[in-house]
Write an enzyme that holds these catalytic residues in place. Structure first.
Site, mmCIF file in Angstrom:
data_model
loop_
_atom_site.group_PDB
_atom_site.id
_atom_site.type_symbol
_atom_site.label_atom_id
_atom_site.label_comp_id
_atom_site.label_asym_id
_atom_site.label_seq_id
_atom_site.Cartn_x
_atom_site.Cartn_y
_atom_site.Cartn_z
ATOM 1 N N SER A 178 6.535 6.077 -4.541
ATOM 2 C CA SER A 178 6.046 4.731 -4.256
ATOM 3 C C SER A 178 7.048 3.629 -4.577
ATOM 4 O O SER A 178 6.990 2.555 -3.992
ATOM 5 C CB SER A 178 4.747 4.479 -5.022
ATOM 6 O OG SER A 178 4.940 4.666 -6.408
ATOM 7 N N HIS A 206 1.310 7.048 0.197
ATOM 8 C CA HIS A 206 2.190 6.229 1.041
ATOM 9 C C HIS A 206 2.653 6.934 2.308
ATOM 10 O O HIS A 206 3.358 6.342 3.116
ATOM 11 C CB HIS A 206 3.409 5.765 0.236
ATOM 12 C CG HIS A 206 3.027 4.895 -0.914
ATOM 13 N ND1 HIS A 206 2.828 3.547 -0.790
ATOM 14 C CD2 HIS A 206 2.744 5.206 -2.202
ATOM 15 C CE1 HIS A 206 2.465 3.051 -1.957
ATOM 16 N NE2 HIS A 206 2.405 4.037 -2.829
ATOM 17 N N LYS A 239 -4.388 1.622 1.709
ATOM 18 C CA LYS A 239 -3.066 1.147 2.162
ATOM 19 C C LYS A 239 -3.029 1.237 3.686
ATOM 20 O O LYS A 239 -3.638 0.401 4.348
ATOM 21 C CB LYS A 239 -1.959 1.945 1.476
ATOM 22 C CG LYS A 239 -1.973 1.755 -0.045
ATOM 23 C CD LYS A 239 -0.765 2.341 -0.712
ATOM 24 C CE LYS A 239 -0.928 2.490 -2.216
ATOM 25 N NZ LYS A 239 -1.107 1.236 -2.939
HETATM 26 C C1 LIG Z 1 1.344 7.151 -5.168
HETATM 27 C C2 LIG Z 1 0.055 6.449 -5.483
HETATM 28 N N1 LIG Z 1 -1.004 7.178 -5.861
HETATM 29 C C3 LIG Z 1 -2.177 6.600 -6.144
HETATM 30 C C4 LIG Z 1 -2.345 5.246 -6.072
HETATM 31 C C5 LIG Z 1 -3.667 4.671 -6.413
HETATM 32 O O1 LIG Z 1 -4.471 4.526 -5.289
HETATM 33 P P1 LIG Z 1 -5.633 3.437 -5.300
HETATM 34 O O2 LIG Z 1 -4.992 2.113 -5.099
HETATM 35 O O3 LIG Z 1 -6.559 3.835 -4.202
HETATM 36 O O4 LIG Z 1 -6.281 3.527 -6.644
HETATM 37 C C6 LIG Z 1 -1.256 4.435 -5.685
HETATM 38 C C7 LIG Z 1 -1.318 2.969 -5.576
HETATM 39 O O5 LIG Z 1 -2.199 2.280 -5.403
HETATM 40 C C8 LIG Z 1 -0.038 5.053 -5.381
HETATM 41 O O6 LIG Z 1 1.028 4.324 -5.018
#
Ligand SMILES: Cc1ncc(COP(=O)(O)O)c(C=O)c1O
Length: 391
Positions: A178, A206, A239
């Site tokens: 990320s 992502h 996203k």
């Molecule tokens: C790689 C990754 N996993 C999990 C999440 C968490 O997801 P959520 O925003 O739905 O809690 C994020 C960012 O939000 C992320 O970048």
């Protein structure tokens, strides 16, 4: 005792680790107002621009009118409204897996899945750059956690080979990292997992909707044919899928197991109907309309080429997440503020989100930016980086 909070805040400010909230105004899109200032947004996860898509909005409005705005209980009580079934079938079909289970957020999915799948007597192998929610899931699980250097398969294999005596072993990685925008070497990870009888868990927050011809994500990008090459895949709906919530896909028995064992699934309120309806519409759009993905990649190419022409590296990115290293955390945050003055919003990223010395501006473009937005942003970036003697 409350002095503790104030002291801690002061300490964070002195260390340049203080975080605060900016107020965003206007519809989620390429241009918004940030703290009252009109800017081009270059750090959102609305990759395909679906957050304001008419079909998602119409679906959310219809669901609101028909079902209301609150599910009012956990899914195992009265929260499991009819839309979950539709969404989970669509997600399973989209990902080519037997079953899907929707969670309330990706953060909760990582916490709840990891801590349900492994525990005391088990081992987890995770990448040094895994997302915070994977790290927190590892901590919560009470399994032994082994962190291997970023994308270092030899180091991972050494660990897998030398470790014996664990009940279960789990490899947990991101698909697209990320903060760096590079990819996990998924086919090799899948081979190692099979060879050493470990479970493989992929967080494709992502990659989903963005990578692969059909938007299926990192596994599709690598052409992984075997649907069971990845035992557990997690992704967010918040996203590229333009909604809110998250999902886990895998086998039917994994789904049933999680319903019974995953505490962040069991002990929380169900998602609101409009969010579920918007997510259903998003999955359909991603499958039916590659045009959003095509626009995104055209924009990524244009913007990335522009940064490179300025002399700015986006290494190690291979995707739509484009980090430009600025290293020093103070300078990074000052540069971010200067860019805001010049009409561009790209949040500075600093420790503990990234390792010390690797503060950066992490640019993301979306399908809804146009070439003028991107060129205007590049001109502002050039000016700001020159002012900071970074060009
Ligand atoms: C790689 C990754 N996993 C999990 C999440 C968490 O997801 P959520 O925003 O739905 O809690 C994020 C960012 O939000 C992320 O970048």
């Amino acid at each position: 005792m409350s002095d503790f909070f104030a002291r801690e805040i002061e300490r964070l400010k002195r260390k340049d680790g203080y975080r605060w909230l900016r107020t965003m105004e206007g519809a989620t899109g390429p241009r918004m107002r940030v703290d009252g200032r009109e800017v081009i947004v270059l750090c959102s996860g609305n990759y395909l621009g679906l957050a304001t898509h008419p079909r998602l909005k119409a679906a959310a409005i219809e669901a609101t009118e028909r079902l209301g705005v609150c599910s009012a209980a956990a899914r195992l009580i009265t929260g499991n409204n009819e839309l979950y079934d539709v969404l989970e079938k669509r997600l399973a079909d989209f990902k080519g897996r037997e079953a899907a289970l929707v969670y309330s957020t990706g953060y909760m999915a990582n916490l709840g899945v990891i801590s349900a799948v492994v525990g005391e007597g088990d081992a987890i192998y995770t990448d040094a750059l895994s997302h915070a929610s994977i790290i927190d899931g590892c901590r919560l699980s009470r399994a032994l956690v082994k962190v291997f250097p970023h994308n270092d398969l030899s180091a991972l294999e050494r660990l897998l080979r030398s470790d014996t005596g664990f009940r279960r072993r789990l490899i947990a990685v991101d698909g697209v990292y990320s903060m760096d925008g590079d990819l996990a070497p998924l086919p090799d990870l899948a081979k190692l997992a099979k060879q050493y009888q470990a479970l493989l868990m992929l967080d494709d927050a992502h990659g989903t909707g963005v990578l692969g011809e059909g938007g299926g994500g990192t596994a599709e990008h690598f052409g992984l044919q075997d649907p069971d090459a990845v035992d557990i895949e997690i992704g967010t709906l918040g996203k590229a899928l333009g909604s809110f919530g998250a999902y886990v896909v895998g086998s039917r028995s994994l789904r049933e197991y999680l319903i019974n064992r995953s505490r962040s699934f069991i002990f929380t309120c169900a998602l609101a109907p409009p969010m579920l309806a918007a997510a259903i519409a998003a999955v359909e759009l991603v499958q039916q309309e590659p045009v959003y993905r095509q626009r995104l990649w055209e924009n990524v190419r244009h913007f990335r080429d522009g940064l490179h022409r300025l002399g700015l590296s986006t290494e190690p990115s291979a995707t739509h997440i484009l980090p430009v290293m600025t290293h020093d955390r103070q300078r990074t945050m000052a540069l971010c503020e200067r860019l805001l003055e010049l009409g561009v919003f790209c949040q500075g990223i600093r420790p503990p989100t990234v390792p010390p010395g690797t503060s950066r501006l992490r640019f993301t473009v979306t399908a809804t930016h146009n070439i003028e937005d991107l060129d205007e942003a590049l001109a502002a970036i050039e000016q700001a980086f020159r002012e900071f003697a970074l060009l």
